[in-house]
Design a protein around this motif. Structure first.
Motif, PDB file in Angstrom:
ATOM      1  N   ASP A 117      18.219  99.887  76.054  1.00 25.81           N
ATOM      2  CA  ASP A 117      18.466  98.776  75.120  1.00 25.81           C
ATOM      3  C   ASP A 117      19.945  99.280  74.814  1.00 25.81           C
ATOM      4  O   ASP A 117      20.758  99.304  73.585  1.00 25.81           O
ATOM      5  N   THR A 161      15.795  90.113  83.648  1.00 27.02           N
ATOM      6  CA  THR A 161      15.435  90.506  82.824  1.00 27.02           C
ATOM      7  C   THR A 161      15.540  91.938  83.506  1.00 27.02           C
ATOM      8  O   THR A 161      15.427  92.809  84.882  1.00 27.02           O
ATOM      9  N   ALA A 178       9.391  98.187  78.402  1.00 24.65           N
ATOM     10  CA  ALA A 178      10.674  98.092  78.245  1.00 24.65           C
ATOM     11  C   ALA A 178      11.248  99.095  76.724  1.00 24.65           C
ATOM     12  O   ALA A 178      10.436  99.680  76.380  1.00 24.65           O
ATOM     13  N   ALA A 234      13.551  98.267  73.419  1.00 22.92           N
ATOM     14  CA  ALA A 234      13.176  96.952  72.600  1.00 22.92           C
ATOM     15  C   ALA A 234      14.665  96.895  72.069  1.00 22.92           C
ATOM     16  O   ALA A 234      15.242  98.949  71.434  1.00 22.92           O
ATOM     17  N   LEU A 235      15.198  96.497  72.062  1.00 22.57           N
ATOM     18  CA  LEU A 235      16.760  95.859  71.786  1.00 22.57           C
ATOM     19  C   LEU A 235      16.588  95.845  70.402  1.00 22.57           C
ATOM     20  O   LEU A 235      15.650  95.194  69.768  1.00 22.57           O
ATOM     21  N   ASP A 272      16.292  94.830  66.506  1.00 24.23           N
ATOM     22  CA  ASP A 272      16.138  92.777  65.157  1.00 24.23           C
ATOM     23  C   ASP A 272      16.678  93.579  64.558  1.00 24.23           C
ATOM     24  O   ASP A 272      16.958  94.662  63.779  1.00 24.23           O
ATOM     25  N   ARG A 325       9.305  92.622  69.063  1.00 23.29           N
ATOM     26  CA  ARG A 325      10.624  92.897  69.493  1.00 23.29           C
ATOM     27  C   ARG A 325      10.359  93.173  71.226  1.00 23.29           C
ATOM     28  O   ARG A 325      11.202  92.482  72.020  1.00 23.29           O
ATOM     29  N   THR A 340      12.884  91.238  73.324  1.00 24.47           N
ATOM     30  CA  THR A 340      14.285  91.707  74.253  1.00 24.47           C
ATOM     31  C   THR A 340      13.860  91.337  75.398  1.00 24.47           C
ATOM     32  O   THR A 340      14.483  91.074  76.526  1.00 24.47           O
ATOM     33  N   SER A 341      12.988  90.521  75.835  1.00 29.42           N
ATOM     34  CA  SER A 341      12.703  89.590  77.167  1.00 29.42           C
ATOM     35  C   SER A 341      12.998  88.687  77.667  1.00 29.42           C
ATOM     36  O   SER A 341      14.169  87.862  78.321  1.00 29.42           O
ATOM     37  N   TYR A 394      16.122  88.087  75.186  1.00 32.28           N
ATOM     38  CA  TYR A 394      18.017  88.539  75.151  1.00 32.28           C
ATOM     39  C   TYR A 394      17.530  88.487  76.804  1.00 32.28           C
ATOM     40  O   TYR A 394      19.203  87.980  77.028  1.00 32.28           O
ATOM     41  N   TRP A 395      17.072  89.155  77.296  1.00 34.21           N
ATOM     42  CA  TRP A 395      17.470  89.381  79.244  1.00 34.21           C
ATOM     43  C   TRP A 395      17.330  88.159  79.561  1.00 34.21           C
ATOM     44  O   TRP A 395      18.298  88.164  80.360  1.00 34.21           O
TER      45      TRP A 395
END
Length: 612
Positions: free
Chosen positions: A33, A90, A109, A111-112, A114, A221, A225-226, A228-229
Motif C-alpha cells: 500500500d 495492478t 490486496a 488497501a490504499l 482514501d 476500498r 485500490t484496483s 488506482y493501480w
C-alpha cells in the motif's frame, strides 16, 4: 455486523505448529500500500508482513520461522490445484483453487488510503465461490516484534482483536464463518458456494485508535485500490519490447516506494538466504545510494516524474545528514542508523543467523559518490533544477572524492573482510568527477574546482588502466593487482567509463560472461568476501550483461539473453535477489528492487540500440 465470537475450547482446525513448513521463495507474490508489503504464498498463506511500515517489526514472519513467526493462512480444507495472477496492470493478487468439489477464488490486496476514516493499514482478502461447494478455513497467528511478543487476544463488540503494546489488529469478517479464539490464534471455517462472497479484513493500528470498518467500505476500498493501480500502470510511457515484464517490474518497484518519504526500499523482506542453510542473510528494507541512478533513470523512462522528483529530493535530504560523506544506506524515513542485530528465529529452512538492520550502513563504499553525481546529472538532463546551495553541496561531494579515492573500501558488494582497492569503486569515483564536470559545464555546480576535478579524474583513470587490468584475463579485474573478476565492472560500460584503450570495455564484458557465466546467469565475483559458504547467481548482474551487450553493439545477443532472463520470473512476474543456476529456485530477499531496475534499464537499452 461481524459474526459473534466463539471462544470455545474445541477447535475444529488446529494443525500442529509448523506442520506446513516452508514454501519455495519463488512461490511468494507481493501486495502493498505504499507503506508496507505483504508476501503471499501460492497456498494462500501470508507469511511476511511488517507493521506499520515496511522496516517495522513483523507481525507475520513464517517465512523466517514456520513454528513461531506467525502467518495468516487461508485455504481449502481439501486438496486443490492452484493458479494465480495479478489483476491486469495492478498489484491486486487473484489465486484460484480448483478442487474436486468446486472452484474458489481469493483476491488479496492491501488497501490504499482514501478520504474516509479507515484503518491505519488494511489487508483485504475476498473469497468468491465460482463453482460447486468448497470447504474453506482460515487461521491468523499474530506474532508481534518478529515473533518475540505473544499477543493478547480478546473480543471487542464481537470482533477478534490482537494487541501488544501500541499495536493492535482487528479481524473483521463477513460470511467467512464464525470466528474462534484459542491459545494464540484466531480462526474460522466456512463453505464457499457458487455465487457466494466472503470477506476478511485485517485492520491495523499503531499508537492510534483501532477502526472497525463496515463491509461496504472495505469492498469500496478494494475496488478503488484496483482502479488506482490500473490508472497508474496505464500512464507508464514504455512501449518497447518485453513491455509486460517492464510494467510488472514498474509495479514491483512502486510497491517498494515508501509513499510518506519518497524513498525506495531495496527489497520487501529481510534475511531470506542467499544460500539455504548459510549465513548470507541480510535485511534489505532500506534505501541504498548505489541504486539511486538506476532508480531515477528507470522512473523517468517509465514516465513517473512525481516519483522521480520525490525520490531525488529525499536522497538529497537524507545525504545532507552526513555531508560531505555519504552513507551506504539510509532508513526509509531518512534516518542514518540501521544497527544490525540477530533475532531468535529459526531462519528460512534453518538459515541462520536471522538479521534485521544492516551494518553495511557504517562501511566505506567509494562507488556511492559516483551514483549520487550520476543521479544529479540524470535529474538535470530531464529538466530538473538544482538551487545554488544544492550545487555547492554536490561540489563538496566531488571535492571529497578527490581526497579519498585512493583509500581502500568495502566495494559495491559490501564484503565483510578487510577493505580493498576495488576497480568498480575507482571507476565510480571517475564517474563522480566526470559528472561533476558535466554539471559544472551546464551551470549547475560552481566552476572554481574544475581544474582539480579534471586532474583527479585523470589520475583515477591512470590508476585503473595501469593497476586494474589483466593481460592474462583480457579484462579489468575485481581489485587492483588481482586476477579475479567482478560483474560490477559491467557498470563501467553502462555508465560510460572512458577507458584508456577503447577495446577494453568490450573485452571485459566477454571475460565476465566467460568466467562468471552459467548459461544466461552470472555470479557476482570470484574470490573471497569474508563469509562462509556460497550463493546463487545474482540476477541484476545478468540483466546488466544484457544491457552491456546492447551498448557494445551486440544487440542480437542481448535480445536472446533478455528472452531467457525474463522467462525466469516466477508465475506472477517477480524476481528475488538471486537464483540457483541449476534448479532455478529463488534465493535471497524478494521482490528485489535492483533486479527489476536492471530489467527495465536493459529493456530500454536494447530498445534504443541500433541493429547490428
Amino acid at each position: 455486523m461481524p459474526p459473534a465470537l466463539n471462544t470455545s475450547s474445541a477447535p475444529f482446525w488446529a494443525p500442529a505448529p509448523g506442520a506446513r513448513g516452508y514454501v519455495p521463495i519463488r512461490d511468494y507474490a507481493a501486495i502493498g500500500d505504499g507503506r508496507t508489503v505483504a508476501l503471499v504464498a501460492r497456498d494462500g498463506s501470508i507469511d511476511w508482513l511488517c507493521l506499520p511500515e515496511l522496516d517495522s517489526a513483523s507481525v507475520f514472519a513464517a517465512a523466517l520461522d514456520a513454528d513461531h513467526g506467525g502467518r495468516f493462512a487461508l485455504e481449502p480444507e481439501i486438496e486443490a490445484h492452484v493458479k494465480r495472477h495479478y489483476l491486469p496492470d495492478t498489484n491486486v493478487l487473484e489465486t484460484t483453487f480448483t478442487t474436486g468439489r468446486g472452484v474458489v477464488r481469493v483476491t488479496d490486496a492491501m488497501a490504499l488510503p482514501d478520504a474516509e476514516l479507515g484503518p491505519t493499514r488494511e489487508l483485504i482478502r475476498r473469497v468468491d465461490g465460482l463453482r460447486g461447494q468448497v470447504p474453506m478455513r482460515w487461521r491468523i497467528t499474530p506474532a508481534f516484534g518478529y515473533g518475540a511478543r505473544a499477543p493478547r487476544l480478546e473480543s471487542r463488540r464481537g470482533t477478534p482483536v490482537a494487541t501488544h503494546g501500541p499495536d493492535a489488529l482487528a479481524v473483521c469478517s463477513w460470511d467467512a464463518g464464525e470466528a474462534h479464539i484459542e491459545d494464540e490464534a484466531i480462526f474460522g471455517r466456512f463453505e464457499a458456494r457458487e455465487g457466494s462472497s466472503a470477506l476478511i479484513a485485517l485492520c491495523a493500528a499503531h499508537q492510534e485508535p483501532l477502526v472497525f470498518p463496515r463491509r461496504k467500505d472495505v469492498e469500496a476500498r478494494l475496488e478503488a485500490t484496483s482502479r488506482y493501480w490500473r490508472r497508474w500502470a496505464e500512464q507508464r510511457a514504455y512501449d518497447g519490447p518485453w513491455r509486460e515484464a517492464v510494467i510488472r517490474s514498474a509495479l514491483a518497484l512502486k510497491l517498494l516506494v515508501h509513499a510518506p518519504s519518497g524513498a525506495i526500499a531495496a527489497a520487501a523482506s529481510a534475511s531470506l538466504p542467499e544460500e539455504i542453510g548459510g549465513e548470507r542473510n541480510w535485511d534489505y528494507r532500506f534505501c541504498w545510494v548505489r541504486d539511486s541512478a538506476f532508480t531515477l533513470g528507470a522512473l523517468l523512462e517509465l514516465g513517473c516524474p512525481g516519483e522521480a522528483e520525490a525520490f531525488f529530493w529525499w536522497l538529497l535530504h537524507a545525504s545532507q545528514l552526513t555531508h560531505p560523506r555519504l552513507q551506504v544506506l539510509y532508513r526509509l524515513n531518512g534516518g542514518e542508523r540501521a544497527p544490525e542485530r540477530t533475532l531468535e528465529l529459526h531462519g528460512y529452512r534453518g538459515s541462520r543467523p536471522v538479521r534485521v538492520g544492516n551494518d553495511a550502513a557504517a562501511q566505506t563504499q567509494l562507488d556511492i559518490y559516483g551514483d549520487l553525481l550520476q543521479t544529479a546529472l540524470v535529474y538535470t538532463q530531464a529538466g530538473g533544477r538544482l538551487d545554488r546551495e544544492t550545487g555547492k553541496r554536490l561540489a563538496g561531494n566531488a571535492d571529497l572524492v578527490c581526497r579519498i579515492w585512493r583509500e581502500p573500501d568495502s566495494g559495491i558488494w559490501e564484503v565483510r573482510r578487510e577493505s580493498g582497492h576495488f576497480t568498480h569503486s575507482k571507476m565510480m569515483c571517475w564517474v563522480a568527477l566526470d559528472r561533476a564536470l558535466r554539471l559544472a559545464e551546464a551551470g549547475h555546480l560552481p566552476h572554481d574546482r574544475e581544474s582539480t576535478w579534471r586532474r583527479e579524474r585523470k589520475a583515477i583513470r591512470d590508476f585503473i588502466e595501469t593497476r586494474c587490468w589483466s593481460d592474462r584475463l583480457g579484462s579489468y579485474t575485481r581489485e587492483a593487482g588481482s586476477e579475479e573478476l567482478d560483474a560490477s565492472l559491467l557498470l563501467g560500460v553502462l555508465l560510460g567509463y572512458d577507458a584508456g584503450e577503447p577495446e577494453r570495455p568490450a573485452a571485459t564484458v566477454e571475460a565476465i560472461r566467460r568466467e562468471l557465466g552459467s548459461g544466461p546467469l552470472l555470479s557476482r565475483y570470484s574470490g573471497e568476501d569474508g563469509l562462509r559458504g556460497g550463493e546463487g547467481a545474482f540476477l541484476c548482474c545478468s540483466f546488466w550483461l544484457a544491457d552491456a551487450l546492447a551498448r557494445i553493439g551486440r544487440r542480437d545477443e542481448a535480445i536472446a539473453l533478455m528472452d531467457e532472463l525474463v522467462s525466469l520470473a516466477n508465475d506472477v512476474g517477480l524476481f528475488a535477489e538471486e537464483i540457483d543456476p541449476v534448479t532455478h529456485e529463488f534465493l535471497g530477499n524478494t521482490p528485489q528492487g535492483l533486479v527489476h531496475l536492471a530489467l527495465i534499464t536493459a529493456a530500454v537499452s536494447i530498445s534504443n540500440a541500433n541493429p547490428a
